[in-house]
Design a protein around this motif. Sequence first.
Motif, PDB file in Angstrom:
ATOM      1  N   UNK A  35     -52.127 -88.213 -21.570  1.00 26.63           N
ATOM      2  CA  UNK A  35     -51.328 -89.340 -21.163  1.00 26.63           C
ATOM      3  C   UNK A  35     -51.954 -90.531 -21.966  1.00 26.63           C
ATOM      4  N   UNK A  36     -50.763 -91.429 -22.729  1.00 19.29           N
ATOM      5  CA  UNK A  36     -51.353 -92.618 -23.479  1.00 19.29           C
ATOM      6  C   UNK A  36     -50.551 -93.469 -22.529  1.00 19.29           C
ATOM      7  N   UNK A  37     -51.042 -94.676 -22.487  1.00 19.10           N
ATOM      8  CA  UNK A  37     -50.486 -95.850 -21.697  1.00 19.10           C
ATOM      9  C   UNK A  37     -50.563 -96.994 -22.298  1.00 19.10           C
ATOM     10  N   UNK A  38     -49.583 -97.765 -22.567  1.00 18.35           N
ATOM     11  CA  UNK A  38     -49.746 -99.226 -23.276  1.00 18.35           C
ATOM     12  C   UNK A  38     -49.472-100.188 -22.018  1.00 18.35           C
ATOM     13  N   UNK A  39     -50.186-100.932 -21.594  1.00 16.39           N
ATOM     14  CA  UNK A  39     -49.740-102.148 -20.554  1.00 16.39           C
ATOM     15  C   UNK A  39     -49.074-103.139 -21.444  1.00 16.39           C
ATOM     16  N   UNK A  92     -55.544 -83.974 -19.182  1.00 14.41           N
ATOM     17  CA  UNK A  92     -57.110 -84.025 -19.636  1.00 14.41           C
ATOM     18  C   UNK A  92     -57.521 -85.382 -19.416  1.00 14.41           C
ATOM     19  N   UNK A  93     -56.801 -86.491 -19.449  1.00 13.40           N
ATOM     20  CA  UNK A  93     -57.107 -88.085 -19.225  1.00 13.40           C
ATOM     21  C   UNK A  93     -55.854 -88.799 -19.462  1.00 13.40           C
ATOM     22  N   UNK A  94     -56.070 -90.054 -19.048  1.00 10.95           N
ATOM     23  CA  UNK A  94     -55.124 -91.141 -19.427  1.00 10.95           C
ATOM     24  C   UNK A  94     -55.943 -92.015 -20.248  1.00 10.95           C
ATOM     25  N   UNK A  95     -55.344 -92.189 -21.542  1.00 19.04           N
ATOM     26  CA  UNK A  95     -55.794 -93.058 -22.343  1.00 19.04           C
ATOM     27  C   UNK A  95     -54.928 -94.523 -22.146  1.00 19.04           C
ATOM     28  N   UNK A  96     -55.872 -95.587 -21.950  1.00 21.43           N
ATOM     29  CA  UNK A  96     -55.213 -96.713 -21.909  1.00 21.43           C
ATOM     30  C   UNK A  96     -55.727 -97.913 -23.115  1.00 21.43           C
ATOM     31  N   UNK A  97     -54.734 -98.263 -23.811  1.00 15.06           N
ATOM     32  CA  UNK A  97     -55.074 -99.384 -24.702  1.00 15.06           C
ATOM     33  C   UNK A  97     -54.868-100.791 -24.011  1.00 15.06           C
TER      34      UNK A  97
END
Length: 104
Positions: free
Chosen positions: A11-15, A67-72
Amino acid sequence: MQEPLPQKTLILFSPRSTRGFGNNAIPMGLLLTAVNVCQSYRVILIDQAIERDWKRLLLEAFAQSPICLGITAMTGRQIREGLAAAALARKHGCPVVWGGIHAS
């Protein structure tokens, strides 16, 4: 014949970086990351700037045992918004990886 999709999910998350919706830039760093790993992982990209119901989408994604949450994030509002997503991830046992220009 089409190759099967990868089994592992990322999962990739852009706040969002402003108070409103729909007025942020395209999350190019996450898009580039997704392109580089999409052969090995199923990628779910959630852009909080355009997804009003981002929490529901994130919870649905956690159900897939990612496997993870990637946050930028950059310094400022994005960190606070990213922390909210990270708290949900931890609550669901999902590891969190921070990235972006100000991650260090």
